[in-house]
Motif scaffolding. Structure first.
Motif, PDB file in Angstrom:
ATOM      1  N   GLN A  92       0.830  -1.211   0.000  1.00 44.46           N
ATOM      2  CA  GLN A  92       0.000   0.000   0.000  1.00 44.46           C
ATOM      3  C   GLN A  92       0.859   1.253   0.000  1.00 44.46           C
ATOM      4  OE1 GLN A  92      -3.021   0.103   3.009  1.00 44.46           O
ATOM      5  NE2 GLN A  92      -3.830  -1.911   2.503  1.00 44.46           N
ATOM      6  N   LYS A 105      -2.768  -0.069 -10.060  1.00 43.32           N
ATOM      7  CA  LYS A 105      -3.948   0.151  -9.223  1.00 43.32           C
ATOM      8  C   LYS A 105      -5.076   0.791 -10.015  1.00 43.32           C
ATOM      9  CE  LYS A 105      -5.438   2.283  -4.888  1.00 43.32           C
ATOM     10  NZ  LYS A 105      -5.039   3.146  -3.755  1.00 43.32           N
ATOM     11  N   TYR A 330      -0.845   7.755   7.198  1.00 42.12           N
ATOM     12  CA  TYR A 330      -1.616   6.762   6.445  1.00 42.12           C
ATOM     13  C   TYR A 330      -2.852   7.384   5.796  1.00 42.12           C
ATOM     14  CZ  TYR A 330      -3.751   2.294   5.281  1.00 42.12           C
ATOM     15  OH  TYR A 330      -4.299   1.244   4.598  1.00 42.12           O
ATOM     16  N   THR A 334      -3.865   7.447   1.674  1.00 40.53           N
ATOM     17  CA  THR A 334      -5.022   6.644   1.253  1.00 40.53           C
ATOM     18  C   THR A 334      -6.225   7.491   0.846  1.00 40.53           C
ATOM     19  OG1 THR A 334      -5.718   6.441   3.573  1.00 40.53           O
ATOM     20  CG2 THR A 334      -4.392   4.652   2.649  1.00 40.53           C
ATOM     21  N   ASN A 336      -7.190  10.941  -1.106  1.00 42.52           N
ATOM     22  CA  ASN A 336      -6.630  11.985  -1.965  1.00 42.52           C
ATOM     23  C   ASN A 336      -7.690  13.053  -2.243  1.00 42.52           C
ATOM     24  OD1 ASN A 336      -5.367  13.565  -3.887  1.00 42.52           O
ATOM     25  ND2 ASN A 336      -4.590  11.830  -5.071  1.00 42.52           N
TER      26      ASN A 336
END
Length: 434
Positions: A92, A105, A330, A334, A336
């Motif tokens: 990730q 992705k 994090y 993850t 945006n």
């Protein structure tokens, strides 16, 4: 709720899925009790009993929780699900850094299948490293923090025996990955999450009974009551979200009118989930791991005094800082705001009172930053509960109500119940949460 549970078993397809999941979990727990070949089981069990009854803090206490106690027993599934968790987190992070992975992705299902394949390869590589380290520590007698229980391996000087144990543990990790994918494809819920849930729950009764034995029924009752309050608080926070309203303008496509609907963007208070706690715990164990192999150095003694036992104030402060940092980090990789703002503008969506484009991006970033603060604080407080219990009650290091344990139990339990509920609603039954 009982009627909803009965309705779930009345539906043939859902009953078949739930029984399949149950069968996989039984096999999973069975593999967690079978010792690897070449392990001196009586000596290992003697070390486990001494470590659990004394004040010794095992270096691998956190990973042992994720393996359901299988790690310190040196079983076939000793590594548990931790190599896969670590590999998934690394992938990730790399998706954001490496353009090739980011392109995969965006390719949809085919690209995600490729990333999943990379995750499997990385899992096996990490499993080899972890198994080698664990067996090496068992061979040197340092796995249980220096407790002397005799030889943990039957043939300590044999390289073939060493490699056989490592190969067995790596094969067990491969089997666990396969179990998780089977549950996801043919069962109910996320397979890997349910395997983690099973391993964590497996250690729960033993940890509770250990508190009863060490502190008596009064402390045991208080811990149960506090645990109920903690569980209720975790459920409340995990369900809490900030809903940002979004309005879509009406537009003509050919002869048809589209848009004009209202929806919202749900931003969870705990947007990062349990990932910051895992990151912080892993980093906190690195100094202790380094000190384990350099016992004669002065800096190793300082680390053993300050960064091994969870009830030390410096350990707690560092742990909290790392959790807050990783929570913001994090969430930033993850979620945006720029991509969401561009998609809203492309399809004619806007937030009432906020102009489309850059103002929407800035507003989403501002709200996300404000909502991450209480989420990170919540994760830090929950993670400190077992450490405070160790300092105040003298409870065991694996205090059940707090930290990763309670977050996994509540989080995975809620997600699985929601999936069962959605399948019940498709068949006109009332769900569990009604």
């Amino acid at each position: 709720m009982l009627s909803a549970f009965a309705n779930a078993f009345k539906t043939p397809e859902l009953r078949r899925k739930m029984l399949f999941v149950l069968g996989i979990l039984v096999l999973f727990r069975l593999g967690s009790t079978v010792p690897a070949p070449g392990i001196n089981v009586p000596n290992v069990q003697r070390c486990v009993d001494l470590a659990s009854s004394g004040d010794n803090s095992s270096l691998f206490a956190l990973i042992n929780v994720f393996s359901g106690g299988a790690l310190l027993q040196l079983t076939v599934f000793a590594l548990g699900i931790m190599p896969y968790i670590t590999a998934s987190i690394i992938l990730q992070l790399l998706v954001v850094v490496i353009p090739r992975l980011e392109a995969l992705k965006k390719e949809g299902q085919s690209g995600q299948a490729k990333i999943t394949q990379y995750t499997r390869y990385l899992t096996l590589g990490l499993a080899v490293l972890q198994a080698t380290g664990i067996v090496a520590l068992a061979r040197s007698g340092q796995l249980f923090g220096g407790i002397d229980c005799g030889a943990l391996l039957y043939n300590e000087d044999s390289i073939l025996s060493f490699l056989l144990i490592v190969l067995t543990m790596v094969a067990g990790t491969s089997m666990i990955m396969w179990f998780g994918e089977l549950i996801t494809d043919r069962g109910v819920g996320n397979g890997m999450s349910l395997l983690i849930f099973t391993q964590v729950v497996a250690t729960f009764p033993g940890a509770m009974w250990q508190i009863r034995q060490q502190n008596g029924w009064t402390t045991f009752t208080i811990v149960c009551l506090v645990g109920l309050v903690v569980v209720a608080g975790v459920i409340f926070i995990e369900q809490a979200q900030r809903r940002i309203p979004v309005q879509y303008a009406k537009r003509m496509v050919g002869r048809r009118m589209f848009g004009g609907s209202s929806t919202y963007i749900p931003l969870k208070v705990n947007q990062a989930g349990i990932i910051p706690v895992i990151f912080a715990s892993s980093l906190m164990y690195l100094p202790a791991l380094a000190a384990q192999f350099n016992q004669d150095k002065p800096w190793a003694q300082w680390i053993n005094d300050n960064f091994v036992r969870g009830d030390h104030p410096l350990y707690m402060a560092t742990f909290v800082v790392l959790i807050v940092f990783f929570a913001y980090f994090y969430v930033s990789i993850t979620f945006n705001p720029e991509e969401i703002a561009d998609n809203m503008k492309k399809y004619g969506g806007f937030i009432p009172g906020i102009r489309a484009g850059r103002p929407t991006q800035d507003y989403l970033a501002y709200v996300l930053s404000r909502i991450t603060a209480p989420g990170a604080t919540y994760l830090a407080l929950i993670s400190l509960i077992p450490m405070i219990a160790v300092a105040v009650l003298g409870a065991s290091q694996n205090f059940p109500f707090g930290g990763t344990t309670i977050l996994i139990i509540v989080g995975v339990g809620l997600d699985t119940v929601k999936q069962i509920e959605s399948q019940l609603q498709q068949r006109n039954y009332e769900g569990f949460l009604r």
